[in-house]
Design an enzyme around this catalytic site. Structure first.
Site, PDB file in Angstrom:
ATOM      1  N   HIS A 467       0.705  -1.070  -0.035  1.00 56.29           N
ATOM      2  CA  HIS A 467       0.113  -0.080   0.038  1.00 56.29           C
ATOM      3  C   HIS A 467       0.701   1.275   0.012  1.00 56.29           C
ATOM      4  O   HIS A 467       0.794   2.134  -0.950  1.00 56.29           O
ATOM      5  CB  HIS A 467      -0.962  -0.116   1.352  1.00 56.29           C
ATOM      6  CG  HIS A 467      -1.744   1.243   1.500  1.00 56.29           C
ATOM      7  ND1 HIS A 467      -3.062   1.339   1.055  1.00 56.29           N
ATOM      8  CD2 HIS A 467      -1.340   2.552   1.950  1.00 56.29           C
ATOM      9  CE1 HIS A 467      -3.792   2.574   1.315  1.00 56.29           C
ATOM     10  NE2 HIS A 467      -2.780   3.328   1.904  1.00 56.29           N
ATOM     11  N   GLU A 468       1.924   1.253   1.048  1.00 59.32           N
ATOM     12  CA  GLU A 468       2.590   2.343   1.009  1.00 59.32           C
ATOM     13  C   GLU A 468       3.684   2.679   0.021  1.00 59.32           C
ATOM     14  O   GLU A 468       3.830   3.856  -0.828  1.00 59.32           O
ATOM     15  CB  GLU A 468       3.515   2.495   2.249  1.00 59.32           C
ATOM     16  CG  GLU A 468       2.805   2.311   3.586  1.00 59.32           C
ATOM     17  CD  GLU A 468       1.684   3.310   3.697  1.00 59.32           C
ATOM     18  OE1 GLU A 468       1.968   4.681   2.895  1.00 59.32           O
ATOM     19  OE2 GLU A 468       0.524   3.392   4.464  1.00 59.32           O
ATOM     20  N   HIS A 474       3.737   6.921  -6.738  1.00 61.60           N
ATOM     21  CA  HIS A 474       3.159   8.047  -7.380  1.00 61.60           C
ATOM     22  C   HIS A 474       3.824   9.156  -7.542  1.00 61.60           C
ATOM     23  O   HIS A 474       3.808   9.886  -8.208  1.00 61.60           O
ATOM     24  CB  HIS A 474       1.845   8.282  -6.384  1.00 61.60           C
ATOM     25  CG  HIS A 474       0.741   8.874  -7.202  1.00 61.60           C
ATOM     26  ND1 HIS A 474      -0.512   9.165  -6.595  1.00 61.60           N
ATOM     27  CD2 HIS A 474       0.602   9.266  -8.247  1.00 61.60           C
ATOM     28  CE1 HIS A 474      -1.266   9.753  -7.435  1.00 61.60           C
ATOM     29  NE2 HIS A 474      -0.456  10.049  -8.464  1.00 61.60           N
TER      30      HIS A 474
END
Length: 694
Positions: A467-468, A474
């Site tokens: 997730h991180e 990004h």
């Protein structure tokens, strides 16, 4: 003495060299330089060009915000009294400068001049969007306020920053200072060996005989899941459920801070001409109104609650039949849920955990990133970091070009905030022919390695890491050359979780799990039989988990979609009303969940916690594109490079250069659908309340 916080932007920060004494002099100097740059840029005699107005502002501002980001990061991961004091001494200065800039009418008028200039329509679309977003943000920062309202707004902004920081400190201190010494080893029966050993080591460090338990997640969660001692579970549950409340130390009670934050936020919204804080926040979101958010959440709750009720009924029946527990208390839920999982799927989380050693998981993550995006993550030992366990990596593309740097800190320790997050030290930016590369921090709180063995992660830990990593990618894989439209600066908050939740899906793919796993003793990958059990249990109690997230999100919107603040009794009453509507588990009346809800009161999720569920719709539908591509080609896995390249090109690389809805449309070819989320959660078939309770 050279101040490492004043290092040139095109060099990397030497974290080891930073001392608390460096902080205030650096911040003072950089604020002075940034203030001078604002005044210079606001000169109406300047030509209305990007080079005359925006470039100098970005350069001066980025020096300040880079230094302040570094200080904030250190305050979160290696908190000491001296560092905390230096941070708190500078916080009002930084807040005042930020507020002053947002209220600067002359600078606002310069951006208006830029937008009105004849050349504006011929600018690159990225620069046009920077100006458009800046004008919007000026309006939301009170640039139109005058006189007394202007002074009031500045005071509000300063106090909001200070109260949020104090809330965070109270939570950190309450967690750090709570321990429970166990002297009778039989009370630890059932708890995994590595957790018991870590508790023993903590006691020895403090020269105590026995085992020292804490409320940090690597200790708290295994105790709640595995400890046979019901009283021990109840003790830890109560301690965690009353953190930073009136049930603890008076100086750590967050009750008054919650009241003050809600009052300040309501006052801020009113000053800026909005009905409430939720309406103010939603000006920069995909969702437009609180009503739209609440309708979305209630629709999802209507679909999920029957599944949640079924989950709870099954758990109650299991505890009663197998263990003669007639009244299931909240501190029993994780314990009997794990027993039910073991019985139904014939495995335990602790058994699975032995296969996910941290080095192998990181190696597997790197392979996923390389396959999907043709990017290699490799060690960068020349960067000196804040703790021996932290590590620096560089991201390199297929042509050998360095794209950015990732600073990873995975383990829980004293003086480190709990949870997991990604923050940005430096944005990608092109200045003439020079390309400044992003520097991103990824922080988790996993169990540290011990006794010469690597850290072992639960599968949930693995999901957290992925997730991180989505957040980090990004920023790292951005092709945006202007900081004003970088991912973290301008992507709508209810879309910012798209890349992170998207990456979680790969943790369930058999080829990926094989690459991620190596048994801590034998080095063998996770057996297919055990993987099949893990996969079968993927949606175990997903109904209960879903309504819990909806509960948090509805509570958040309820306390912020009001014209006035609330006292703590009203806050708790509102939470109870939300629970009566959507929850299936109601905690005891003494439970004080809001007092530890840092996302809302010390993070950026106020009037935005719904973002997790909103973005989950986007991420599930985006991942469905990989499933469809794999199915079309008869592939056994979803690591589809062509689709990965499209996701990179249309979502990750573009940051906030366009609205998130447009980026999703460009990738998927249509608006998002709820179907994939329900299917992935095992809630894609009708289930009536009658059936659930039967």
């Amino acid at each position: 003495m050279t101040n490492p916080l004043l290092a040139p932007l095109d060099t990397l920060i030497d974290y080891v060299a930073i001392e608390p004494a460096h902080i205030e002099p650096a911040v003072d100097q950089l604020i002075e330089q940034a203030r001078a740059a604002v005044e210079a840029a606001a000169n109406p005699a300047l030509p209305a060009t990007w080079e005359a107005i925006v470039d100098p502002l970005d350069t001066a501002g980025e020096k300040l915000w880079r230094a302040w980001s570094v200080v904030g990061h250190l305050n979160a991961v290696v908190n000491t009294p001296e560092l905390r004091q230096a941070y708190n001494d500078c916080l009002p200065k930084v807040s005042e400068f930020s507020t002053w800039t947002g209220l600067h009418l002359g600078l606002y008028q310069q951006y208006q001049r830029l937008q009105s200039s004849p050349d504006f329509q011929h600018w690159p679309s990225t620069r046009q969007r920077v100006v458009e977003l800046a004008l919007r943000d000026f309006q939301l920062s009170g640039v139109g306020l005058e006189g007394e309202d202007r002074e009031t707004y500045m005071q509000l902004a300063a106090e909001l920053a200070q109260v949020s920081q104090k809330f965070s400190e109270n939570v950190l201190d309450a967690v750090d200072q709570w321990t429970l010494l166990i002297e009778d080893e039989s009370r630890l029966a059932g708890i995994p060996v590595d957790v018991v050993q870590a508790a023993r080591a903590r006691a020895e460090e403090q020269e105590k005989a026995g085992w020292l338990l804490t409320l940090k997640m690597p200790c708290y969660l295994p105790v709640m899941q595995y400890a046979h001692d019901r009283e021990l579970r109840a003790t830890l549950y109560r301690a965690y459920g009353t953190l930073a409340s009136e049930h603890g130390k008076p100086e750590q009670d967050n009750s008054a801070l919650i009241e003050r934050l809600l009052a300040l936020r309501a006052q801020e919204a009113k000053l800026l001409g909005y009905a409430d804080f939720a309406e103010l926040r939603l000006q920069t979101r995909m969702a437009r109104t609180a009503g739209e958010v609440q309708e979305f959440l209630r629709d999802l709750a209507h679909r999920a609650k029957p599944y949640a009720q079924r989950d709870l009924d099954e758990l109650r029946a299991f505890a009663k039949t197998q263990y003669q527990i007639t009244e299931l208390e909240p501190w029993d839920l994780p314990y009997y849920a794990e027993r039910l999982r073991e019985k139904r799927y014939a495995y335990s989380e602790d058994e699975v955990k032995q296969y996910f050693t941290e080095p192998r998981v990181m190696q597997g993550l790197f392979q996923v990133v390389k396959t999907l995006f043709q990017v290699t993550l490799e060690a960068c030992p020349e960067i000196r970091l804040w703790h021996p366990q932290a590590q620096a990596l560089r991201a390199v593309d297929a042509q050998g070009q360095v794209l950015g740097y990732l600073l990873v800190d995975l383990y829980a320790r004293q003086g480190k905030q709990g949870g997991a997050w990604v923050d940005s030290e430096r944005n990608r930016r092109r200045i003439g022919q020079h390309l400044q590369l992003p520097v991103v921090g990824l922080t988790c709180n996993f169990t540290p390695p011990a006794d010469g063995k690597p850290s072992v992660l639960t599968h949930d830990d693995v999901i957290t890491l992925f997730h991180e990593s989505g957040h980090a990618l990004h920023a790292l894989l951005s092709r945006v050359d202007e900081p004003g439209v970088s991912a973290f600066a301008s992507v709508e908050w209810d879309a910012i979780e798209l890349p992170s939740q998207f990456m979680e899906n790969f943790c369930w793919e058999w080829p990926v799990v094989q690459a991620l796993s190596a048994h801590v003793q034998t080095g063998e990958p996770l057996p297919r039989e055990l993987y099949d059990k893990l996969l079968a249990a993927r949606n175990f109690q997903s109904g209960m988990q879903t309504v819990r997230q909806i509960e948090f999100a509805l509570f958040d919107m309820a306390i912020h979609a009001r014209p006035e603040g609330m006292n703590i009794a009203q806050v708790l009453q509102t939470l109870n009303e939300v629970r009566q509507e959507v929850a299936v588990v109601i905690p005891p009346s003494w439970h004080r969940f809001p007092h530890n809800f840092s996302h809302l009161f010390a993070g950026g999720y106020a009037a935005g916690y719904y973002s997790y569920k909103w973005a989950e719709v986007l991420s599930a539908d985006a991942y469905a594109a990989f499933e469809e591509a794999a199915q079309a080609e008869g592939r056994q896995d979803t690591l589809h490079p062509h689709t990965g390249k499209r996701f990179l090109d249309e979502v990750l690389a573009v940051g906030g250069t366009r609205p998130a809805a447009d980026s999703f449309l460009a990738f998927r070819g249509r608006a998002p659908l709820l179907d994939a989320l329900l299917r992935h959660g095992g809630m894609d078939t009708a289930l009536s309340t009658d059936t659930a309770s039967a």
